[in-house]
Design an enzyme around this catalytic site. Structure first.
Site, PDB file in Angstrom:
ATOM      1  N   HIS A 186       4.046  -8.523 -78.700  1.00  0.00           N
ATOM      2  CA  HIS A 186       3.559  -7.196 -79.053  1.00  0.00           C
ATOM      3  C   HIS A 186       2.872  -6.717 -77.832  1.00  0.00           C
ATOM      4  O   HIS A 186       3.084  -5.666 -77.294  1.00  0.00           O
ATOM      5  CB  HIS A 186       2.534  -7.010 -80.219  1.00  0.00           C
ATOM      6  CG  HIS A 186       3.314  -7.013 -81.513  1.00  0.00           C
ATOM      7  ND1 HIS A 186       2.746  -7.469 -82.635  1.00  0.00           N
ATOM      8  CD2 HIS A 186       4.443  -6.469 -81.824  1.00  0.00           C
ATOM      9  CE1 HIS A 186       3.775  -7.298 -83.620  1.00  0.00           C
ATOM     10  NE2 HIS A 186       4.738  -6.438 -83.054  1.00  0.00           N
ATOM     11  N   ARG A 329      32.062  -9.692 -80.022  1.00  0.00           N
ATOM     12  CA  ARG A 329      32.729 -10.319 -79.494  1.00  0.00           C
ATOM     13  C   ARG A 329      32.718 -11.913 -80.184  1.00  0.00           C
ATOM     14  O   ARG A 329      31.511 -12.407 -80.600  1.00  0.00           O
ATOM     15  CB  ARG A 329      32.633 -10.653 -77.978  1.00  0.00           C
ATOM     16  CG  ARG A 329      33.189 -11.680 -77.491  1.00  0.00           C
ATOM     17  CD  ARG A 329      33.311 -11.775 -75.796  1.00  0.00           C
ATOM     18  NE  ARG A 329      32.068 -12.557 -75.693  1.00  0.00           N
ATOM     19  CZ  ARG A 329      31.628 -12.817 -74.342  1.00  0.00           C
ATOM     20  NH1 ARG A 329      32.370 -12.201 -73.501  1.00  0.00           N
ATOM     21  NH2 ARG A 329      30.687 -13.542 -74.102  1.00  0.00           N
ATOM     22  N   GLU A 428      40.161 -10.608 -69.282  1.00  0.00           N
ATOM     23  CA  GLU A 428      39.332 -11.471 -68.362  1.00  0.00           C
ATOM     24  C   GLU A 428      40.131 -12.328 -67.626  1.00  0.00           C
ATOM     25  O   GLU A 428      39.366 -13.231 -67.011  1.00  0.00           O
ATOM     26  CB  GLU A 428      37.942 -11.777 -68.983  1.00  0.00           C
ATOM     27  CG  GLU A 428      38.150 -12.544 -70.280  1.00  0.00           C
ATOM     28  CD  GLU A 428      36.932 -12.962 -70.975  1.00  0.00           C
ATOM     29  OE1 GLU A 428      35.882 -12.801 -70.151  1.00  0.00           O
ATOM     30  OE2 GLU A 428      37.187 -13.389 -72.020  1.00  0.00           O
ATOM     31  N   ASP A 452      34.639 -12.921 -65.285  1.00  0.00           N
ATOM     32  CA  ASP A 452      35.687 -14.029 -65.584  1.00  0.00           C
ATOM     33  C   ASP A 452      37.060 -13.552 -64.776  1.00  0.00           C
ATOM     34  O   ASP A 452      37.629 -14.495 -63.934  1.00  0.00           O
ATOM     35  CB  ASP A 452      36.066 -14.482 -66.968  1.00  0.00           C
ATOM     36  CG  ASP A 452      35.024 -15.403 -67.608  1.00  0.00           C
ATOM     37  OD1 ASP A 452      34.728 -16.429 -66.762  1.00  0.00           O
ATOM     38  OD2 ASP A 452      34.534 -15.290 -68.707  1.00  0.00           O
ATOM     39  N   CYS A 499      32.921  -4.615 -69.404  1.00  0.00           N
ATOM     40  CA  CYS A 499      31.695  -5.042 -69.903  1.00  0.00           C
ATOM     41  C   CYS A 499      31.393  -6.128 -68.852  1.00  0.00           C
ATOM     42  O   CYS A 499      30.177  -6.706 -68.823  1.00  0.00           O
ATOM     43  CB  CYS A 499      31.696  -5.623 -71.363  1.00  0.00           C
ATOM     44  SG  CYS A 499      33.020  -6.819 -71.657  1.00  0.00           S
TER      45      CYS A 499
HETATM   46  C1  PEP Z   1      32.963 -11.525 -68.243  1.00  0.00           C
HETATM   47  O1  PEP Z   1      33.532 -12.242 -68.380  1.00  0.00           O
HETATM   48  O2  PEP Z   1      33.272 -10.518 -67.565  1.00  0.00           O
HETATM   49  C2  PEP Z   1      32.159 -11.076 -69.831  1.00  0.00           C
HETATM   50  C3  PEP Z   1      31.546  -9.889 -69.754  1.00  0.00           C
HETATM   51  O3  PEP Z   1      31.750 -12.005 -70.401  1.00  0.00           O
HETATM   52  P1  PEP Z   1      30.855 -13.288 -69.873  1.00  0.00           P
HETATM   53  O4  PEP Z   1      30.019 -12.999 -68.824  1.00  0.00           O
HETATM   54  O5  PEP Z   1      29.945 -13.593 -71.363  1.00  0.00           O
HETATM   55  O6  PEP Z   1      31.850 -14.437 -69.821  1.00  0.00           O
HETATM   56 MG    MG Z   2      34.052 -13.733 -69.991  1.00  0.00          MG
END
Ligand code: PEP
Ligand code: MG
Length: 566
Positions: A186, A329, A428, A452, A499
């Site tokens: 907190h 995911r 990826e 990746d 992402c």
């Molecule tokens: C990525 O590979 O770009 C990704 C978002 O997943 P992670 O970093 O969890 O492998």
């Molecule tokens: Mg990844």
């Protein structure tokens, strides 16, 4: 420099004020007039509750209603009928009010501290706070008051309690350092709301830091520098200036849609690792969650979470996000993420081994449990499923077939789920990049995982410092992969997001706009920064820059050129 956990961003420069713990010492005594002792205990809790109500009022006017709830929560603890009843019973056996109350509080503290859940563990601090408040009143010892400290004070304390925070005058406090506590406490929440830089869990700080000593803290990096020299001080003064300047500029973008300078709308969502992070998404003005990394639910455990545990977690995130997108995911283990109880086995080349969707398709029961939990949670929000590390169409087909099987199973059991749930994939791997035209026909959406994708395209491990000079999403090969993936998605008319970390890189943003990315998924703290960056580009300008970039031959040429146009 001492490392701790940065829990509230910003640079704090000031002088240490050590806040010593009160020693609430007493000698337990036997009481004979137990009715009088019970009254003394009840009077003390009444005074505590009144004082706390006043503190909550102060907090409400200085910070906000939500935060004052933290103090009101202390009143709920102090008035808990079970707690009061048990203390009364102990007093009736002849214990004094102090001893009876302390032993009951300690019992609660022990239970909360042993909880697996971080939030519940942090509640132990609240009970500790109530314990010292009530004991202080019983013993006639005043509480620590931080309302009258000199300006430029950096508070240094073993454990910071919410009640200490309630009295704080933010203008005078430049920073907070504690020896215990973490992001979910907190006090950390209050530090963030009050916008006071804070570093917690700094080992032994109370043994090292001296009253009045000059100190610099970096709340983003979790760094504490005691007695900095003049040069260091100057560097941090400049960092502080830059931090404030950027913060002021970014606030302009809060509550605004994510649009380019020529009015093209983008989706700006966040990456999360647990359901509580969904609240941070909203706090930071994110438009949803583009990646829920579920593997964190499987770590720090001795067996896989059950369907019910996973369902609760996914549902909680969906509810917090109130209909905003939530892409969950499925388990992405292997590579650098080992989970001992899943017995992945030792492999010569774990990044190319039995992992992620490959492992899940072979361990169907584990996969079924997770997919059922996600499907059930989809009844509570705008949920999508995403498969990691896809390399061929069969993996998507098999994963989707299992989703269909489970949908039929849930229907036959009369369990609700979103019948139109979208099933997408992470693009990826180099293979996914090369056959993105095929995969686009099999998927409802793409999300480009550049973390990746960069590694697999460049054949350079993301964690190997010897090859880190190759590991860059600005490599011509990686950019061509990204361009091809986005183009395949657009041809198939499916949404395409990113992402990986590159989505928040200002150098990358014009290229992504030009290639036609539709969604950016970034860390919550980067939302406003990315929104601002997108707002600075028109499609036409981004196309011009991208044309030049795609004509360059090396990563460094690309990077240097992009730096000149940002
Ligand atoms: C990525 O590979 O770009 C990704 C978002 O997943 P992670 O970093 O969890 O492998
Ligand atoms: Mg990844």
């Amino acid at each position: 420099m001492i490392k701790g956990t940065g829990v509230s961003v910003g640079i704090g420069i000031g002088n240490i004020m050590r806040v010593e713990e009160h020693y609430l010492e007493y000698t337990p005594k036997q009481v004979t007039d137990t009715d009088r002792e019970i009254k003394r205990f009840h009077d003390a809790t009444d005074v505590f509750c009144k004082n706390t109500e006043i503190q909550a009022d102060i907090l409400k006017s200085s910070v906000g209603a939500d935060e004052s709830e933290i103090m009101l929560g202390h009143i709920t603890i102090a008035k808990d009928p079970f707690l009061i009843d048990e203390v009364d019973k102990l007093i009736k056996t002849g214990q004094c009010a102090e001893a009876a109350f302390e032993s009951m509080c300690d019992m609660f503290i022990q239970i909360f501290s042993a909880a697996e859940n971080d939030i519940t563990r942090q509640r132990a601090a609240d009970v500790r706070d109530v314990k010292s408040g009530v004991l202080g009143i019983l013993l006639g010892i005043n509480e620590v008051v931080l309302s009258n400290v000199p300006s430029n004070t950096v508070i240094c304390v073993k454990e910071l309690t919410p009640s200490m925070m309630a009295g704080i005058k933010k203008e005078n406090i430049s920073g907070i350092i504690t020896e215990t506590g973490g992001t979910a406490s907190h006090s950390a929440i209050l530090a963030r709301v009050l916008e006071i830089p804070a570093v917690m869990s700094v080992p032994d700080i109370m043994s090292i830091a001296e009253n009045g000593e000059r100190v610099v803290i970096d709340g983003s990096k979790g760094e504490v520098i005691l007695s900095p020299d003049d040069d260091t001080l100057e560097i941090y003064r400049q960092k502080r200036e830059k931090f404030f300047r950027e913060l002021r500029e970014l606030e302009e973008y809060r509550g605004k849609p994510t649009v380019s300078a020529d009015g093209i709308k983008y989706e700006l969502v966040c990456n999360i690792g647990k359901s509580e992070d969904a609240a941070k998404v909203l706090e930071c003005d994110g438009e949803g969650a583009g990646l829920f990394r579920t593997e964190f639910l499987f770590m720090d455990k001795t067996s896989a979470p059950t369907e019910e545990e996973q369902f609760n977690e996914y549902r909680k995130a969906a509810i917090i996000l109130k209909g905003k997108p939530l892409i969950i995911r499925t388990l992405d283990i292997g590579g650098d993420k080992d989970i001992p109880y899943l017995a992945l086995g030792k492999e010569d080349n774990p990044f190319m081994g039995f992992r992620a969707i490959r492992y899940c398709l072979k361990n169907r029961e584990l996969f079924r449990i997770q997919l059922r939990a996600i499907l059930r949670a989809s009844a509570f929000g705008n949920v999508s499923i995403m498969f990691p590390l896809v390399t061929c169409a069969e993996e998507v087909r098999q994963g989707k077939a299992l989703v269909e099987e489970l949908k039929a199973e849930l229907s036959s059991q009369g369990i609700e789920y979103d019948k139109n749930i979208r099933v997408g994939i992470m693009t990826e791997t180099a293979a996914a990049g090369v056959i993105s035209d095929i995969l686009a026909k099999e998927s409802d959406f793409f999300s480009i995982g550049t973390n990746d994708l960069t590694g697999y395209t460049m054949s350079a491990d993301r964690g190997n410092s010897n090859v880190s000079y190759l590991y860059s999403a600005l490599q011509p090969s990686v950019l061509r992969m990204i361009r091809s993936i986005i183009s395949s998605a657009r041809q198939q008319n499916i949404p395409v997001g990113m992402c990986g970390e590159a989505a928040a890189d200002p150098l990358m943003i014009p290229l992504l706009i030009s290639f036609g990315l539709t969604e950016f998924s970034v860390s919550a703290s980067s939302v406003l920064k990315v929104r601002k960056s997108i707002a600075g580009w028109t499609k036409q300008k981004a196309d011009e820059v991208t044309k030049t970039v795609m004509g360059l031959s090396t990563e460094s040429e690309i990077r240097e050129y992009l730096k000149t146009v940002i």
